[in-house]
Write a protein that holds these residues in place. Structure first.
Motif, mmCIF file in Angstrom:
data_model
loop_
_atom_site.group_PDB
_atom_site.id
_atom_site.type_symbol
_atom_site.label_atom_id
_atom_site.label_comp_id
_atom_site.label_asym_id
_atom_site.label_seq_id
_atom_site.Cartn_x
_atom_site.Cartn_y
_atom_site.Cartn_z
ATOM 1 N N LYS A 15 0.810 -1.189 -0.190
ATOM 2 C CA LYS A 15 -0.149 0.115 0.181
ATOM 3 C C LYS A 15 0.877 1.526 -0.162
ATOM 4 O O LYS A 15 0.559 2.230 -0.725
ATOM 5 C CB LYS A 15 -0.934 -0.100 1.143
ATOM 6 C CG LYS A 15 -1.973 0.960 1.164
ATOM 7 C CD LYS A 15 -2.686 0.929 2.321
ATOM 8 C CE LYS A 15 -4.020 1.877 2.235
ATOM 9 N NZ LYS A 15 -4.917 1.739 3.400
ATOM 10 N N LYS A 60 -5.101 -6.523 -3.743
ATOM 11 C CA LYS A 60 -6.547 -6.078 -3.611
ATOM 12 C C LYS A 60 -6.647 -5.236 -2.187
ATOM 13 O O LYS A 60 -7.362 -4.271 -2.185
ATOM 14 C CB LYS A 60 -7.606 -7.007 -3.810
ATOM 15 C CG LYS A 60 -7.963 -7.600 -5.109
ATOM 16 C CD LYS A 60 -8.806 -8.664 -5.388
ATOM 17 C CE LYS A 60 -9.166 -9.223 -6.815
ATOM 18 N NZ LYS A 60 -10.180 -10.475 -6.963
ATOM 19 N N LEU A 63 -4.722 -1.954 -2.360
ATOM 20 C CA LEU A 63 -5.274 -0.986 -3.219
ATOM 21 C C LEU A 63 -6.523 -0.281 -3.002
ATOM 22 O O LEU A 63 -7.193 0.412 -3.359
ATOM 23 C CB LEU A 63 -5.577 -1.653 -4.668
ATOM 24 C CG LEU A 63 -4.242 -2.084 -5.372
ATOM 25 C CD1 LEU A 63 -4.481 -2.883 -6.779
ATOM 26 C CD2 LEU A 63 -3.132 -0.944 -5.628
ATOM 27 N N LYS A 64 -7.477 -1.162 -1.939
ATOM 28 C CA LYS A 64 -8.712 -0.632 -1.430
ATOM 29 C C LYS A 64 -8.505 0.450 -1.054
ATOM 30 O O LYS A 64 -7.798 1.010 -0.337
ATOM 31 C CB LYS A 64 -9.219 -1.555 -0.324
ATOM 32 C CG LYS A 64 -10.512 -1.520 0.065
ATOM 33 C CD LYS A 64 -10.990 -2.327 1.139
ATOM 34 C CE LYS A 64 -9.904 -2.509 2.348
ATOM 35 N NZ LYS A 64 -10.223 -3.308 3.409
ATOM 36 N N ASP A 65 -9.619 1.422 -1.246
ATOM 37 C CA ASP A 65 -9.949 2.756 -1.083
ATOM 38 C C ASP A 65 -8.684 3.639 -1.736
ATOM 39 O O ASP A 65 -8.439 4.777 -1.017
ATOM 40 C CB ASP A 65 -9.868 2.891 0.477
ATOM 41 C CG ASP A 65 -11.132 2.142 1.158
ATOM 42 O OD1 ASP A 65 -12.109 2.110 0.581
ATOM 43 O OD2 ASP A 65 -10.972 1.740 2.146
ATOM 44 N N ALA A 69 -7.436 1.526 -7.131
ATOM 45 C CA ALA A 69 -8.257 -0.020 -7.125
ATOM 46 C C ALA A 69 -8.887 -0.335 -8.217
ATOM 47 O O ALA A 69 -9.204 -1.486 -8.340
ATOM 48 C CB ALA A 69 -9.504 0.766 -6.222
ATOM 49 N N GLU A 72 -7.581 -3.668 -9.907
ATOM 50 C CA GLU A 72 -8.534 -4.858 -9.298
ATOM 51 C C GLU A 72 -8.904 -5.633 -10.796
ATOM 52 O O GLU A 72 -9.006 -7.064 -10.644
ATOM 53 C CB GLU A 72 -9.495 -4.643 -8.583
ATOM 54 C CG GLU A 72 -8.853 -4.272 -7.047
ATOM 55 C CD GLU A 72 -10.142 -4.305 -6.107
ATOM 56 O OE1 GLU A 72 -11.270 -5.130 -6.249
ATOM 57 O OE2 GLU A 72 -9.866 -3.597 -5.188
#
Length: 175
Positions: A15, A60, A63-65, A69, A72
């Motif tokens: 991240k 995933k 990469l969230k938020d 993202a 994905e």
């Protein structure tokens, strides 16, 4: 350290890398040997980029938020991420040339650049761009060209007058 803590640490590291990324490309790493991966990573390190093989679930989660993202959609099967932090073109160029040179069954699935999802074809087009220094040079040349023309046009009458006076002076000296 437990397995969950290790996975969380890996996801946080990914991240952080992605938050600093100016360009990201998703590729299939199958067929590359450890020696080839090491060579690719060395070449990319010079350009402030990394090539990381990562699990899709951890990617995933990392990469969230975030803006990335949208990547994905390309996270299917074995996945490797090219993460560039400085120049946006050179790392992509290095990766595509490396994969072509080694003639593996690898594929570039897509990428991310300036908030936009890129298809595999767009990543190939990005790799074909000249380096940023060359583009800057062309821009400076394009800006300078009209100015050079103006300077030449403005100095032309004075140059003509100097030539006429020089010729007149030579004739006076001769006779």
């Amino acid at each position: 350290m437990g397995k969950l803590a290790q996975k969380q640490e890996t996801a946080e590291k990914l991240k952080k890398q992605m938050s600093l990324a100016t360009v990201a490309v998703v590729a299939d790493p199958r067929g590359l040997t450890v020696a080839e991966l090491t060579q690719l990573r060395k070449e990319l390190y010079v350009e402030e980029a990394e090539f990381t093989v990562a699990k899709n679930t951890l990617t995933k989660h990392a990469l969230k938020d975030s803006d990335q993202a949208v990547l994905e959609a390309y996270l299917k099967g074995p996945t490797a991420l090219l993460i560039g932090r400085a120049d946006q073109v050179t790392p992509v160029k290095i990766l595509t040339e490396f994969l072509k040179k080694n003639k593996k069954e690898n594929e570039i699935r897509g990428g991310f650049l300036d908030g936009k999802l890129l298809t595999a074809a767009e990543v190939e087009q990005l790799a074909k761009l000249p380096p940023i220094e060359e583009l800057r040079g062309k821009l400076v040349g394009a800006i300078n060209s009209p100015l050079s023309g103006i300077v030449a046009a403005l100095s032309s009458p004075q140059r003509g007058l100097v030539n006429v006076l020089d010729q007149y002076a030579k004739r006076l000296q001769e006779g």
